[in-house]
Motif scaffolding. Structure first.
Motif, mmCIF file in Angstrom:
data_model
loop_
_atom_site.group_PDB
_atom_site.id
_atom_site.type_symbol
_atom_site.label_atom_id
_atom_site.label_comp_id
_atom_site.label_asym_id
_atom_site.label_seq_id
_atom_site.Cartn_x
_atom_site.Cartn_y
_atom_site.Cartn_z
ATOM 1 N N ILE A 49 0.857 -1.177 0.000
ATOM 2 C CA ILE A 49 0.000 0.000 0.000
ATOM 3 C C ILE A 49 0.903 1.239 0.000
ATOM 4 N N ASP A 50 0.623 2.185 -0.872
ATOM 5 C CA ASP A 50 1.549 3.301 -1.080
ATOM 6 C C ASP A 50 1.741 4.183 0.144
ATOM 7 N N THR A 51 0.724 4.297 0.988
ATOM 8 C CA THR A 51 0.827 5.194 2.134
ATOM 9 C C THR A 51 1.949 4.811 3.091
ATOM 10 N N CYS A 52 2.135 3.506 3.313
ATOM 11 C CA CYS A 52 3.117 3.086 4.312
ATOM 12 C C CYS A 52 4.233 2.203 3.755
ATOM 13 N N CYS A 53 4.280 1.996 2.455
ATOM 14 C CA CYS A 53 5.349 1.190 1.859
ATOM 15 C C CYS A 53 6.364 2.039 1.092
ATOM 16 N N ILE A 54 6.185 3.349 1.115
ATOM 17 C CA ILE A 54 7.147 4.271 0.499
ATOM 18 C C ILE A 54 7.651 5.216 1.590
ATOM 19 N N ASP A 55 8.949 5.265 1.764
ATOM 20 C CA ASP A 55 9.536 6.160 2.754
ATOM 21 C C ASP A 55 9.600 7.568 2.161
ATOM 22 N N GLN A 56 8.628 8.389 2.527
ATOM 23 C CA GLN A 56 8.527 9.732 1.963
ATOM 24 C C GLN A 56 9.702 10.625 2.352
ATOM 25 N N ARG A 57 10.504 10.198 3.327
ATOM 26 C CA ARG A 57 11.664 10.996 3.751
ATOM 27 C C ARG A 57 12.810 10.905 2.762
#
Length: 283
Positions: A49-57
């Motif tokens: 799921i993109d919300t929590c599987c991509i480290d936006q940092r």
């Protein structure tokens, strides 16, 4: 993989503990838990799921994720489409879902080979024994109606720069949280990538359009109505500028889609744009 709308306080990469979400009680994790439950029910060991599987940092990870998104959804064994605002299984409820108004969900729908539609309560939208909902005729007709995309494309879409105006019109009524995503969410549809630079605003769409014209020579893309780009006033600022049909003369292709034939007015506009670009390059 999950295709959904971002809503409220979605958990991010740093919010997911190593031991998983099973023991977390906060309601903000319900979507993740339900996705994992459905994935397990179909014997899958992993889900995304993109919300929590991509480290936006990490800007490098964001760049890679955006550039790879179409191929990731294309390679997914199953894409679960969660329609959080659909409470019953009527065609009207499906057609009014805000999921169809988001920019990123366009390429997710086209890329996914196997989809299953879920309502707000995480029950299946269609009562059918057919696993892949893209193979249910009634669902396919509804999807074609709400997206204005031909059923042949919905069944299987191959990324390309062919018929660019048609594809830009698919996104004309869709919205994104970030202005730049109006361009970035279309890269996979056209089959190429370009540098991701959040902060450039509508210039991202200008770069997308120039890349398409460079690859196709289709100058009818300069025929638009709406807000001009801050990069060049001859370029549009968003897909919404392609709501109208082009003024250029067209001829029909074998696949039934119009092929632009450059009009004199557009030819003059092309010369102006490229002369201006050449002058800028020399300065």
């Amino acid at each position: 993989m999950l295709s959904h709308r971002w809503e409220g306080d979605e958990p991010g990469f740093i919010d997911i503990p190593q031991e998983g979400v099973k023991t977390l009680s906060a309601s903000r994790f319900d979507k993740v838990r339900n996705l994992c439950r459905e994935a397990r029910s179909w014997k899958f060991h992993w889900t995304w799921i993109d919300t929590c599987c991509i480290d936006q940092r990490s800007s490098a990870e964001v760049q890679k994720s955006i550039s790879s998104m179409f191929s990731w959804y294309r390679g997914s064994a199953l894409t679960i489409i969660y329609l959080s605002d659909v409470v019953n299984s009527s065609d009207q409820a499906l057609l009014l879902s805000e999921w169809f108004q988001r920019g990123w969900t366009l390429q997710e729908l086209l890329a996914a080979k196997v989809i299953r539609l879920y309502k707000k309560d995480w029950t299946l939208f269609p009562q059918s024994t057919i696993f892949n909902h893209k193979k249910i005729p009634e669902i396919l007709v509804a999807l074609e109606t709400v997206t204005e995309i031909q059923k042949s494309y919905l069944k299987f879409y191959s990324p390309s720069v062919e018929h660019p105006r048609v594809k830009l019109r698919w996104a004309r009524n869709r919205v994104t949280k970030e202005k730049e995503d109006e361009a970035y969410c279309m890269m996979g549809i056209f089959g190429f990538t370009m540098p991701v630079n959040y902060g450039e605003g509508d210039q991202a769409f200008s770069r997308l359009l120039m890349e398409i014209m460079k690859r196709t020579g289709d100058a009818t893309l300069l025929d638009w109505i709406g807000q001009p780009s801050t990069l060049n006033s001859c370029l549009p600022s968003s897909p919404s500028c392609f709501s109208n049909d082009p003024f250029a003369i067209t001829e029909m292709c074998l696949d039934g889609l119009p092929r632009p034939v450059l009009s004199f007015a557009l030819a003059a506009k092309v010369v102006y744009v490229f002369k201006r670009a050449t002058r800028r390059a020399r300065e």
